[in-house]
Design an enzyme around this catalytic site. Structure first.
Site, PDB file in Angstrom:
ATOM      1  N   GLY A 235       0.667  -1.272   0.096  1.00  0.00           N
ATOM      2  CA  GLY A 235       0.104   0.017   0.015  1.00  0.00           C
ATOM      3  C   GLY A 235       1.035   1.469   0.123  1.00  0.00           C
ATOM      4  O   GLY A 235       0.320   2.382  -0.030  1.00  0.00           O
ATOM      5  N   GLU A 272       4.622  -6.024   1.978  1.00  0.00           N
ATOM      6  CA  GLU A 272       4.121  -6.551   0.409  1.00  0.00           C
ATOM      7  C   GLU A 272       4.092  -5.646  -0.470  1.00  0.00           C
ATOM      8  O   GLU A 272       2.749  -5.087  -0.902  1.00  0.00           O
ATOM      9  CB  GLU A 272       2.596  -7.419   0.633  1.00  0.00           C
ATOM     10  CG  GLU A 272       2.908  -8.429   1.744  1.00  0.00           C
ATOM     11  CD  GLU A 272       1.600  -8.876   2.007  1.00  0.00           C
ATOM     12  OE1 GLU A 272       0.527  -8.421   1.497  1.00  0.00           O
ATOM     13  OE2 GLU A 272       1.311  -9.975   2.471  1.00  0.00           O
ATOM     14  N   PRO A 273       5.185  -4.620  -0.892  1.00  0.00           N
ATOM     15  CA  PRO A 273       4.708  -3.456  -1.545  1.00  0.00           C
ATOM     16  C   PRO A 273       4.718  -4.123  -3.112  1.00  0.00           C
ATOM     17  O   PRO A 273       5.464  -5.121  -3.490  1.00  0.00           O
ATOM     18  CB  PRO A 273       6.077  -2.853  -1.491  1.00  0.00           C
ATOM     19  CG  PRO A 273       7.208  -3.871  -1.023  1.00  0.00           C
ATOM     20  CD  PRO A 273       6.235  -4.858  -0.348  1.00  0.00           C
ATOM     21  N   ARG A 275       3.155  -1.560  -5.824  1.00  0.00           N
ATOM     22  CA  ARG A 275       3.326  -0.555  -6.696  1.00  0.00           C
ATOM     23  C   ARG A 275       4.764   0.358  -6.290  1.00  0.00           C
ATOM     24  O   ARG A 275       5.457   0.639  -7.294  1.00  0.00           O
ATOM     25  CB  ARG A 275       2.302   0.452  -5.899  1.00  0.00           C
ATOM     26  CG  ARG A 275       1.978   1.826  -6.840  1.00  0.00           C
ATOM     27  CD  ARG A 275       1.108   2.943  -6.199  1.00  0.00           C
ATOM     28  NE  ARG A 275      -0.137   2.139  -5.920  1.00  0.00           N
ATOM     29  CZ  ARG A 275      -1.267   1.979  -6.655  1.00  0.00           C
ATOM     30  NH1 ARG A 275      -1.203   2.663  -7.992  1.00  0.00           N
ATOM     31  NH2 ARG A 275      -2.448   1.352  -6.040  1.00  0.00           N
ATOM     32  N   CYS A 342     -14.139   2.103 -28.069  1.00  0.00           N
ATOM     33  CA  CYS A 342     -15.352   2.590 -28.316  1.00  0.00           C
ATOM     34  C   CYS A 342     -16.412   3.240 -27.277  1.00  0.00           C
ATOM     35  O   CYS A 342     -17.410   2.515 -27.237  1.00  0.00           O
ATOM     36  CB  CYS A 342     -16.128   2.084 -29.537  1.00  0.00           C
ATOM     37  SG  CYS A 342     -15.473   1.991 -31.285  1.00  0.00           S
ATOM     38  N   GLU A 343     -15.881   3.887 -26.409  1.00  0.00           N
ATOM     39  CA  GLU A 343     -16.435   4.453 -25.427  1.00  0.00           C
ATOM     40  C   GLU A 343     -15.944   5.668 -24.949  1.00  0.00           C
ATOM     41  O   GLU A 343     -14.749   6.081 -24.795  1.00  0.00           O
ATOM     42  CB  GLU A 343     -16.140   3.423 -23.888  1.00  0.00           C
ATOM     43  CG  GLU A 343     -16.936   2.106 -24.197  1.00  0.00           C
ATOM     44  CD  GLU A 343     -17.234   1.487 -22.847  1.00  0.00           C
ATOM     45  OE1 GLU A 343     -17.190   2.026 -21.736  1.00  0.00           O
ATOM     46  OE2 GLU A 343     -17.087   0.105 -22.843  1.00  0.00           O
ATOM     47  N   TYR A 371      -0.031  -2.441 -11.940  1.00  0.00           N
ATOM     48  CA  TYR A 371      -1.615  -2.457 -12.453  1.00  0.00           C
ATOM     49  C   TYR A 371      -1.917  -1.972 -13.551  1.00  0.00           C
ATOM     50  O   TYR A 371      -2.862  -1.227 -14.092  1.00  0.00           O
ATOM     51  CB  TYR A 371      -2.482  -1.760 -11.393  1.00  0.00           C
ATOM     52  CG  TYR A 371      -2.001  -2.256  -9.875  1.00  0.00           C
ATOM     53  CD1 TYR A 371      -2.458  -3.581  -9.470  1.00  0.00           C
ATOM     54  CD2 TYR A 371      -1.322  -1.690  -9.176  1.00  0.00           C
ATOM     55  CE1 TYR A 371      -2.028  -3.902  -8.301  1.00  0.00           C
ATOM     56  CE2 TYR A 371      -0.924  -1.841  -7.756  1.00  0.00           C
ATOM     57  CZ  TYR A 371      -1.345  -3.226  -7.449  1.00  0.00           C
ATOM     58  OH  TYR A 371      -1.164  -3.585  -6.052  1.00  0.00           O
TER      59      TYR A 371
HETATM   60  N1  LLP Z   1      -0.933  -6.987  -0.128  1.00  0.00           N
HETATM   61  C1  LLP Z   1      -2.113  -7.132  -0.178  1.00  0.00           C
HETATM   62  C2  LLP Z   1      -2.795  -8.126   0.617  1.00  0.00           C
HETATM   63  C3  LLP Z   1      -2.943  -6.515  -1.396  1.00  0.00           C
HETATM   64  O1  LLP Z   1      -4.358  -6.845  -1.358  1.00  0.00           O
HETATM   65  C4  LLP Z   1      -2.102  -5.456  -2.155  1.00  0.00           C
HETATM   66  C5  LLP Z   1      -2.878  -4.891  -3.067  1.00  0.00           C
HETATM   67  C6  LLP Z   1      -0.745  -5.511  -2.079  1.00  0.00           C
HETATM   68  C7  LLP Z   1      -0.256  -6.054  -0.972  1.00  0.00           C
HETATM   69  C8  LLP Z   1      -0.100  -4.431  -2.656  1.00  0.00           C
HETATM   70  O2  LLP Z   1      -0.640  -3.191  -2.717  1.00  0.00           O
HETATM   71  P1  LLP Z   1       0.360  -1.980  -3.103  1.00  0.00           P
HETATM   72  O3  LLP Z   1       1.639  -2.030  -2.459  1.00  0.00           O
HETATM   73  O4  LLP Z   1       0.799  -2.232  -4.726  1.00  0.00           O
HETATM   74  O5  LLP Z   1      -0.413  -0.739  -3.142  1.00  0.00           O
HETATM   75  N2  LLP Z   1      -5.358  -2.006  -9.108  1.00  0.00           N
HETATM   76  C9  LLP Z   1      -5.354  -1.099  -7.939  1.00  0.00           C
HETATM   77  C10 LLP Z   1      -4.668  -1.305  -6.872  1.00  0.00           C
HETATM   78  C11 LLP Z   1      -5.024  -2.635  -6.338  1.00  0.00           C
HETATM   79  C12 LLP Z   1      -4.329  -3.084  -5.053  1.00  0.00           C
HETATM   80  C13 LLP Z   1      -4.968  -4.435  -4.394  1.00  0.00           C
HETATM   81  N3  LLP Z   1      -4.015  -4.926  -3.550  1.00  0.00           N
HETATM   82  C14 LLP Z   1      -4.495   0.211  -8.785  1.00  0.00           C
HETATM   83  O6  LLP Z   1      -4.292   0.142  -9.907  1.00  0.00           O
HETATM   84  O7  LLP Z   1      -4.074   1.318  -7.979  1.00  0.00           O
END
Ligand code: LLP
Length: 418
Positions: A235, A272-273, A275, A342-343, A371
């Site tokens: 996150g 758990e990064p 992004r 086409c949207e 993503y």
């Molecule tokens: N751990 C768990 C349990 C998660 O559900 C997620 C993301 C992460 C780690 C990684 O999160 P990050 O570090 O990447 O923020 N599609 C959306 C983001 C959905 C994230 C879902 N879970 C977007 O494009 O912003």
């Protein structure tokens, strides 16, 4: 601050290679992965935490499962956060051993649980139902629990996961009973996990979540269960806008590890990064097919739309755009950067000042690593695009463009309609 790119003779450079050359050599749209930046981001986040305590990075591969990218992170020593049997198998294919993968599914089938358990991958349980079902399938398995911390944070309501009443995790008032039950069932209980949401830019919600986890760890200890790790989820946000501040991960790491070390016996922190590691390491290059002046608006019509990058359409996410072949040139007017779908919701960027675009220009979409490809689709029957890896000024194709024929491969026309 948002990542900036080098300019050489008015051309954007990615990993020491001209973006225009990449577009010419491989075609567009193309996702361009900068190997050095992936490694740098990994080392930054690992280094920030490991200065203070034993740290494991479980890269959230949902952000980007390109196999070459996974190889890079495997070499760096990363672990994996996987959410599906597909992600588990993809990471095994990329060379991760099962002990480096943690599986955090949600609403998953017994069949999938069995496959994951048989592969020897630790399971982070999301519900009491899942625990009872796994007890029938693999009673001695290594587990932890995802809890609902009652704290949420994220760039959009659609990606906040930790609030009270969320779909994810064990509700707070059931956590202690659930750990006690897991002990009775004979599981090897290793840790506790929470994830507040994705793309948060402030430290406080992470600290609030950590306080909740720490209190639980100490209550769980009274049940005679000594946990090895706290997993703080992912996150960590990154700046998507030119002047946007970035979260101070050094401060985040210091505060969180301080709390853990002062208030618990926990030896290992897992994070758990997704992004943070891949977002700014990838640029999407898309060719300009069409330029239109619609009177009150001007459009730059590109070959990538929300089939290729859905984040703007889905979350109203801001992605910075630039003309890679007129890099640093004076901007003249405002344009909407749109795609071939086409949207009317098909856009990459609204109201951006750009140098005057013409057909054949190359638009670079920043921060496309997280993503981006992983959420792309075949909508409008457009094949998935290529991916290229750049390193030290060299570019290698790491995913071929899909073909139209390949999009038909799982369809069956019944004989009577043939
Ligand atoms: N751990 C768990 C349990 C998660 O559900 C997620 C993301 C992460 C780690 C990684 O999160 P990050 O570090 O990447 O923020 N599609 C959306 C983001 C959905 C994230 C879902 N879970 C977007 O494009 O912003």
């Amino acid at each position: 601050m948002m990542r900036e790119f080098e300019s050489k003779d008015g051309v954007m450079m990615i990993g020491g290679k001209s973006a225009v050359e990449i577009a010419e050599e491989f075609g567009t749209p193309v996702y361009v992965i900068d190997e050095a930046r992936v490694r740098e981001n990994y080392r930054n986040i690992y280094g920030a935490f490991s200065r203070f305590m034993d740290t494991k990075i479980h890269y959230a591969c949902k952000a980007n499962t390109n196999l070459a990218l996974l190889r890079i992170l495997e070499q760096e020593g990363s672990g994996i956060d996987a959410v599906s049997i597909g992600e588990v198998k993809t990471c095994l294919k990329a060379g991760f051993t099962p002990d480096r993968i943690m599986y955090t599914g949600v609403n998953v089938s017994n069949q999938e649980l069995k496959e994951v358990a048989d592969l020897g991958v630790m399971i982070n349980l999301d519900s009491v139902s899942e625990m009872e079902r796994l007890a029938e399938i693999a009673p001695q398995h290594e587990i932890s629990f995802r809890i609902t911390p009652g704290v949420g944070s994220g760039h959009s309501a659609k990606v906040i996961t930790g609030s009270k009443g969320a779909k994810f995790g064990i509700p707070l008032d059931e956590v202690i009973n659930t750990y006690a039950r897991a002990k009775d069932l004979g599981f090897k209980i290793k840790g506790i996990h929470a994830h507040i949401g994705s793309g948060g830019q402030v430290v406080e919600p992470f600290m609030d979540m950590m306080e909740v986890l720490i209190n639980l760890v100490n209550e769980i200890k009274e049940l005679g269960i000594d946990l090895d790790f706290i997993d703080m989820g992912g996150g960590i946000g990154v700046p998507y806008r030119p002047q946007e501040e970035e979260m101070d991960v050094g401060e985040l790491a210091m505060n969180l590890t301080d709390m853990i070390q002062e208030e618990t016996d926990i030896k290992t922190i897992i994070l758990e990064p997704g992004r943070y590691i891949v977002c700014d390491a990838v640029v999407l290059l898309t060719g300009v097919n069409d330029v239109k002046d619609a009177g009150i608006k001007k459009y730059v019509g590109c070959d990538a739309g929300f089939n290729t990058l859905i984040r703007p359409a889905m979350y109203d996410s801001y992605h910075h755009v630039a003309l890679a072949n007129k890099f640093g040139k004076a901007c003249t007017q405002k344009y909407d950067v749109v795609g071939p779908i086409c949207e009317s919701g098909d856009y990459l960027a609204h109201d951006r000042v750009l140098p005057e675009p013409v057909e054949g220009d190359i638009v670079a979409v920043y921060n496309a690593g997280a993503y981006g490809f992983s959420m792309s689709s075949n909508y409008n029957s457009r094949p998935l695009c290529r991916e290229v890896l750049v390193n030290d000024g060299k570019a290698e194709l790491v995913r071929e463009a899909e073909t139209v024929e390949e999009m038909w491969r799982h369809q069956i026309i019944p004989e009577r309609l043939a």
